[in-house]
Scaffold this active site. Sequence first.
Site, PDB file in Angstrom:
ATOM      1  CG  LEU A  34       5.297  -2.042  -3.244  1.00 52.05           C
ATOM      2  CD1 LEU A  34       4.436  -1.636  -3.753  1.00 52.05           C
ATOM      3  CD2 LEU A  34       5.308  -3.797  -2.728  1.00 52.05           C
ATOM      4  CD1 TRP A  35       8.783   4.903  -3.402  1.00 53.05           C
ATOM      5  CD2 TRP A  35       9.375   3.290  -5.242  1.00 53.05           C
ATOM      6  NE1 TRP A  35       9.964   5.660  -4.291  1.00 53.05           N
ATOM      7  CE2 TRP A  35       9.865   4.886  -5.580  1.00 53.05           C
ATOM      8  CE3 TRP A  35       8.399   3.119  -6.510  1.00 53.05           C
ATOM      9  CZ2 TRP A  35       9.867   5.149  -6.812  1.00 53.05           C
ATOM     10  CZ3 TRP A  35       9.270   2.713  -7.324  1.00 53.05           C
ATOM     11  CH2 TRP A  35      10.058   3.828  -7.646  1.00 53.05           C
ATOM     12  CB  ILE A  55      12.233  -4.028  -1.797  1.00 51.34           C
ATOM     13  CG1 ILE A  55      10.780  -5.395  -1.534  1.00 51.34           C
ATOM     14  CG2 ILE A  55      11.675  -3.112  -0.404  1.00 51.34           C
ATOM     15  CD1 ILE A  55       9.720  -5.623  -2.030  1.00 51.34           C
ATOM     16  CE  LYS A  56      12.504   5.579  -2.477  1.00 54.52           C
ATOM     17  NZ  LYS A  56      12.063   6.727  -3.087  1.00 54.52           N
ATOM     18  CD  GLN A  57      10.677   0.403   3.855  1.00 52.42           C
ATOM     19  OE1 GLN A  57      10.971   1.566   4.275  1.00 52.42           O
ATOM     20  NE2 GLN A  57       9.890  -1.074   3.933  1.00 52.42           N
TER      21      GLN A  57
END
Length: 353
Positions: free
Chosen positions: A202-203, A240-242
């Site tokens: 998830l972005w 998680i993409k952050q």
Amino acid sequence: MSITMKDIEALLGSEAEYLLAHRCNTIPKESLHVPGPDFVDRIFAASDRPIPVLRSLQTLFNSGNLAGTGYLSILPVDQGIEHSAGASFAPNPLYFDPENIVRLAVEAGCNAVASTLGVLGMVARKYAHKIPFVLKINHNELLSYPNTHDQILFASVEQAWNMGAVAVGATVYFGSPESNRQIQEISQAFERAHELGMATILWCYLRNEAFKTKETDYHLAADLTGQANHLGVTIAADIIKQKLPENNGGYTALKFGKTSSAVYDKLSSSHPVDLLRYQVANCYMGRAGLISSGGAAGQNDFAEAVRTAVINKRGGGMGLILGRKAFQKPFDEGVKLISAVQDVYLEKEITVA
């Protein structure tokens, strides 16, 4: 050609000691579930993820130059939709051809390539068995006038499964008026992806005009991005993409929501590694891996990419998902840049702070 520790220090310049010698006194590394060769066994085997999801996650971790380390290097290219194909690929027109996108990921030894239904579908039979596919199922379409910022579904989970993808990716604009719908859509999509045996990425991006003041852009605040991460793992994102945090105190400056003084006094500091550590803490203390965005292309991309990788690794993150800095350069330079980032994660002298 690999870069050495001396090369990394040179690229970091005046920040070398500041970043490489820092000791985190906020959230101790002993509290984290750090990446490692046994990450799937240690973390996900005890979860509710179906057995085929464990296999898909292990496929991600066992691919490319970082295979067996627990770290990830992913090439993401969905900017043809998000930023327009012209803006994205005019600097290097060979990437109008989707095969070159996948070929760059293969040549650079990435763990996976993340892209659109069109890009991956066009070359699936040639490459899906050679490099793990991550199908990004929603996008922000910016041809409508006037522009609206909303992540809408472009593909189904079933289409990802049919082309042999090992994972699906999606974006939620947390904080936006559309976020409630996006959360529900992607929660259902991730449930279906797990049922079909695919991992989920998830972005977790923030999007609200109120988050940017005259003085500071709090879209990059550790407290707000940390909460976005926490919402992301809540809907069963495995990874998680952050974006890299650049400041803190979004809750207090914008005077909304709920927080605690301990977030700022004890659990974080102004140091970049500590700010990222707070993001990792919100990923269930690292049980869901945090991969940092590589950011836009610029004049000092090698140095910036290495700096981001150092901060991510020392903060307890799981890797880098880097696109524009690589594909907006000549092919060979893009490969070298991605390889440089991977060398940070392979360098044993760079440890979790």
